[in-house]
Design a protein around this motif. Structure first.
Motif, PDB file in Angstrom:
ATOM      1  N   ALA A 188     -83.445-140.976  42.536  1.00  0.00           N
ATOM      2  CA  ALA A 188     -82.138-140.731  43.150  1.00  0.00           C
ATOM      3  C   ALA A 188     -82.281-140.519  44.648  1.00  0.00           C
ATOM      4  O   ALA A 188     -83.274-139.968  45.136  1.00  0.00           O
ATOM      5  CB  ALA A 188     -81.478-139.522  42.514  1.00  0.00           C
ATOM      6  N   THR A 189     -81.267-140.955  45.379  1.00  0.00           N
ATOM      7  CA  THR A 189     -81.251-140.809  46.831  1.00  0.00           C
ATOM      8  C   THR A 189     -80.077-139.938  47.246  1.00  0.00           C
ATOM      9  O   THR A 189     -78.930-140.192  46.871  1.00  0.00           O
ATOM     10  CB  THR A 189     -81.131-142.180  47.519  1.00  0.00           C
ATOM     11  OG1 THR A 189     -82.290-142.959  47.207  1.00  0.00           O
ATOM     12  CG2 THR A 189     -81.021-142.028  49.027  1.00  0.00           C
ATOM     13  N   LEU A 190     -80.376-138.905  48.026  1.00  0.00           N
ATOM     14  CA  LEU A 190     -79.362-138.015  48.582  1.00  0.00           C
ATOM     15  C   LEU A 190     -79.253-138.274  50.073  1.00  0.00           C
ATOM     16  O   LEU A 190     -80.254-138.256  50.791  1.00  0.00           O
ATOM     17  CB  LEU A 190     -79.741-136.554  48.349  1.00  0.00           C
ATOM     18  CG  LEU A 190     -78.828-135.502  49.008  1.00  0.00           C
ATOM     19  CD1 LEU A 190     -77.459-135.494  48.345  1.00  0.00           C
ATOM     20  CD2 LEU A 190     -79.462-134.110  48.937  1.00  0.00           C
ATOM     21  N   LEU A 191     -78.044-138.531  50.544  1.00  0.00           N
ATOM     22  CA  LEU A 191     -77.783-138.633  51.979  1.00  0.00           C
ATOM     23  C   LEU A 191     -77.220-137.294  52.426  1.00  0.00           C
ATOM     24  O   LEU A 191     -76.157-136.870  51.969  1.00  0.00           O
ATOM     25  CB  LEU A 191     -76.791-139.758  52.272  1.00  0.00           C
ATOM     26  CG  LEU A 191     -76.327-139.879  53.738  1.00  0.00           C
ATOM     27  CD1 LEU A 191     -77.501-140.131  54.678  1.00  0.00           C
ATOM     28  CD2 LEU A 191     -75.283-140.984  53.869  1.00  0.00           C
ATOM     29  N   HIS A 192     -77.924-136.621  53.322  1.00  0.00           N
ATOM     30  CA  HIS A 192     -77.563-135.276  53.772  1.00  0.00           C
ATOM     31  C   HIS A 192     -77.234-135.331  55.266  1.00  0.00           C
ATOM     32  O   HIS A 192     -78.080-135.668  56.078  1.00  0.00           O
ATOM     33  CB  HIS A 192     -78.732-134.323  53.499  1.00  0.00           C
ATOM     34  CG  HIS A 192     -78.527-132.935  54.005  1.00  0.00           C
ATOM     35  ND1 HIS A 192     -79.548-132.009  54.059  1.00  0.00           N
ATOM     36  CD2 HIS A 192     -77.425-132.300  54.480  1.00  0.00           C
ATOM     37  CE1 HIS A 192     -79.077-130.876  54.545  1.00  0.00           C
ATOM     38  NE2 HIS A 192     -77.802-131.024  54.815  1.00  0.00           N
ATOM     39  N   ILE A 193     -75.990-134.998  55.593  1.00  0.00           N
ATOM     40  CA  ILE A 193     -75.523-135.009  56.974  1.00  0.00           C
ATOM     41  C   ILE A 193     -75.208-133.583  57.403  1.00  0.00           C
ATOM     42  O   ILE A 193     -74.365-132.902  56.805  1.00  0.00           O
ATOM     43  CB  ILE A 193     -74.244-135.868  57.133  1.00  0.00           C
ATOM     44  CG1 ILE A 193     -74.448-137.280  56.577  1.00  0.00           C
ATOM     45  CG2 ILE A 193     -73.788-135.896  58.581  1.00  0.00           C
ATOM     46  CD1 ILE A 193     -75.425-138.123  57.351  1.00  0.00           C
ATOM     47  N   ASP A 194     -75.882-133.100  58.448  1.00  0.00           N
ATOM     48  CA  ASP A 194     -75.571-131.804  59.051  1.00  0.00           C
ATOM     49  C   ASP A 194     -74.882-132.034  60.390  1.00  0.00           C
ATOM     50  O   ASP A 194     -75.248-132.974  61.134  1.00  0.00           O
ATOM     51  CB  ASP A 194     -76.842-130.992  59.290  1.00  0.00           C
ATOM     52  CG  ASP A 194     -77.262-130.173  58.083  1.00  0.00           C
ATOM     53  OD1 ASP A 194     -76.373-129.600  57.424  1.00  0.00           O
ATOM     54  OD2 ASP A 194     -78.471-130.096  57.810  1.00  0.00           O
ATOM     55  N   SER A 195     -73.913-131.168  60.737  1.00  0.00           N
ATOM     56  CA  SER A 195     -73.261-131.328  62.037  1.00  0.00           C
ATOM     57  C   SER A 195     -73.074-130.015  62.784  1.00  0.00           C
ATOM     58  O   SER A 195     -72.535-130.003  63.893  1.00  0.00           O
ATOM     59  CB  SER A 195     -71.902-132.020  61.878  1.00  0.00           C
ATOM     60  OG  SER A 195     -71.032-131.258  61.070  1.00  0.00           O
ATOM     61  N   SER A 196     -73.529-128.897  62.208  1.00  0.00           N
ATOM     62  CA  SER A 196     -73.418-127.620  62.909  1.00  0.00           C
ATOM     63  C   SER A 196     -74.308-127.603  64.137  1.00  0.00           C
ATOM     64  O   SER A 196     -75.423-128.148  64.127  1.00  0.00           O
ATOM     65  CB  SER A 196     -73.833-126.477  61.984  1.00  0.00           C
ATOM     66  OG  SER A 196     -73.885-125.253  62.693  1.00  0.00           O
ATOM     67  N   VAL A 197     -73.823-126.962  65.202  1.00  0.00           N
ATOM     68  CA  VAL A 197     -74.634-126.851  66.421  1.00  0.00           C
ATOM     69  C   VAL A 197     -75.648-125.714  66.308  1.00  0.00           C
ATOM     70  O   VAL A 197     -76.509-125.571  67.189  1.00  0.00           O
ATOM     71  CB  VAL A 197     -73.746-126.630  67.672  1.00  0.00           C
ATOM     72  CG1 VAL A 197     -72.818-127.815  67.881  1.00  0.00           C
ATOM     73  CG2 VAL A 197     -72.949-125.326  67.567  1.00  0.00           C
ATOM     74  N   ARG A 236     -79.725-136.620  58.211  1.00  0.00           N
ATOM     75  CA  ARG A 236     -79.310-136.845  59.595  1.00  0.00           C
ATOM     76  C   ARG A 236     -78.736-135.543  60.143  1.00  0.00           C
ATOM     77  O   ARG A 236     -77.725-135.046  59.656  1.00  0.00           O
ATOM     78  CB  ARG A 236     -78.272-137.966  59.683  1.00  0.00           C
ATOM     79  CG  ARG A 236     -78.885-139.345  59.572  1.00  0.00           C
ATOM     80  CD  ARG A 236     -77.943-140.439  60.021  1.00  0.00           C
ATOM     81  NE  ARG A 236     -78.619-141.720  60.031  1.00  0.00           N
ATOM     82  CZ  ARG A 236     -79.239-142.238  61.087  1.00  0.00           C
ATOM     83  NH1 ARG A 236     -79.255-141.558  62.224  1.00  0.00           N
ATOM     84  NH2 ARG A 236     -79.820-143.407  61.019  1.00  0.00           N
ATOM     85  N   ASP A 237     -79.407-135.031  61.149  1.00  0.00           N
ATOM     86  CA  ASP A 237     -78.933-133.840  61.848  1.00  0.00           C
ATOM     87  C   ASP A 237     -78.194-134.329  63.089  1.00  0.00           C
ATOM     88  O   ASP A 237     -78.806-134.693  64.095  1.00  0.00           O
ATOM     89  CB  ASP A 237     -80.112-132.945  62.233  1.00  0.00           C
ATOM     90  CG  ASP A 237     -79.670-131.633  62.847  1.00  0.00           C
ATOM     91  OD1 ASP A 237     -78.538-131.564  63.370  1.00  0.00           O
ATOM     92  OD2 ASP A 237     -80.457-130.675  62.810  1.00  0.00           O
ATOM     93  N   LEU A 238     -76.886-134.354  63.013  1.00  0.00           N
ATOM     94  CA  LEU A 238     -76.084-134.952  64.080  1.00  0.00           C
ATOM     95  C   LEU A 238     -76.029-134.099  65.332  1.00  0.00           C
ATOM     96  O   LEU A 238     -75.630-134.591  66.390  1.00  0.00           O
ATOM     97  CB  LEU A 238     -74.666-135.218  63.573  1.00  0.00           C
ATOM     98  CG  LEU A 238     -74.556-136.156  62.375  1.00  0.00           C
ATOM     99  CD1 LEU A 238     -73.101-136.312  61.964  1.00  0.00           C
ATOM    100  CD2 LEU A 238     -75.179-137.512  62.690  1.00  0.00           C
ATOM    101  N   SER A 239     -76.428-132.840  65.218  1.00  0.00           N
ATOM    102  CA  SER A 239     -76.512-132.006  66.412  1.00  0.00           C
ATOM    103  C   SER A 239     -77.793-132.310  67.183  1.00  0.00           C
ATOM    104  O   SER A 239     -77.777-132.440  68.405  1.00  0.00           O
ATOM    105  CB  SER A 239     -76.475-130.523  66.034  1.00  0.00           C
ATOM    106  OG  SER A 239     -76.582-129.709  67.186  1.00  0.00           O
ATOM    107  N   ALA A 240     -78.893-132.452  66.455  1.00  0.00           N
ATOM    108  CA  ALA A 240     -80.179-132.742  67.097  1.00  0.00           C
ATOM    109  C   ALA A 240     -80.286-134.194  67.537  1.00  0.00           C
ATOM    110  O   ALA A 240     -80.897-134.499  68.566  1.00  0.00           O
ATOM    111  CB  ALA A 240     -81.319-132.409  66.138  1.00  0.00           C
TER     112      ALA A 240
END
Length: 216
Positions: A2-11, A42-46
């Motif tokens: 199984a593949t989990l796509l994990h998106i974080d956006s907290s600063v 994907r850490d969208l803040s970093a």
């Protein structure tokens, strides 16, 4: 696997971020069920993804054979994000409320992955994929609260994930996260703590539920 796509956006880092902490509880439970699985994080803040440009937008609406070099390069970046979404068996999104809306970095990611004729439209390519959104917020915007009418995060993300992308959407909402930091909210600290515990428990339970569903 199984593949989990994990998106974080907290600063903020996990130690100071409710959305990251609750997402981590989900991810840990997921890893227990899928020790050999894949997690795309994907850490969208970093590492923010590019905001949608004219080249990226027009390339998504035109024949690739006619793309300019600029369109081709911009669309290639969009395709990377779209393909990550399409191959995920489940998606986890950290979406803290900033100024009554989602972080601009998360909006940029959404602008890239929403493509009519592919991920959106009559046959959306991620249709039915479960997506769990950790929608943390500093106060409470539940029905009956003074700021109920300011709740735009769940309203917007429901339109995007459920109505547009046709994904199987669920929210986990840790609220009153500013209570420990704002003296004016000190009386609400017990409610914040209870909300956080419920969210952590719900995240772990949701991850296990999805693991069971995928294994069935």
């Amino acid at each position: 696997m199984a593949t989990l796509l994990h998106i974080d956006s907290s600063v903020f880092p996990t130690s100071a971020s409710s959305s990251r902490a609750v997402a981590e509880a989900f991810r840990s439970a997921w890893a227990e069920q899928h020790p050999d699985g894949t997690v795309i994080h994907r850490d969208l803040s970093a590492a923010p993804v590019p905001h949608l440009t004219a080249d990226a937008h027009t390339a998504g609406l035109s024949d690739p054979s006619g793309h300019t070099p600029g369109q081709a390069a911009a669309f290639a970046e969009r395709l990377t994000l779209i393909e990550e979404l399409e191959r995920a068996d489940a998606v986890l999104i950290g979406a803290p409320m900033y100024n009554f809306a989602i972080p601009s970095t998360l909006k940029a990611w959404l602008d890239n992955v929403i493509l009519f004729g592919r991920t959106a439209g009559e046959t959306p390519t991620a249709k039915g994929t479960p997506v769990t959104v950790i929608a943390s917020r500093g106060g409470s915007y539940e029905p009956g609260t003074p700021r109920e009418s300011y709740e735009y995060v769940r309203t917007y993300l429901t339109t995007v994930f459920a109505d547009t992308l046709a994904m199987d959407l669920d929210f986990i909402v840790p609220e009153l996260t500013m209570a420990p930091h704002n003296p004016a909210m000190s009386e609400l600290v017990p409610l914040y703590e209870a909300s956080r515990e419920r969210a952590l428990t719900a995240a772990a339970a949701k991850a296990k539920e999805l693991a069971d569903r995928l294994a069935a």
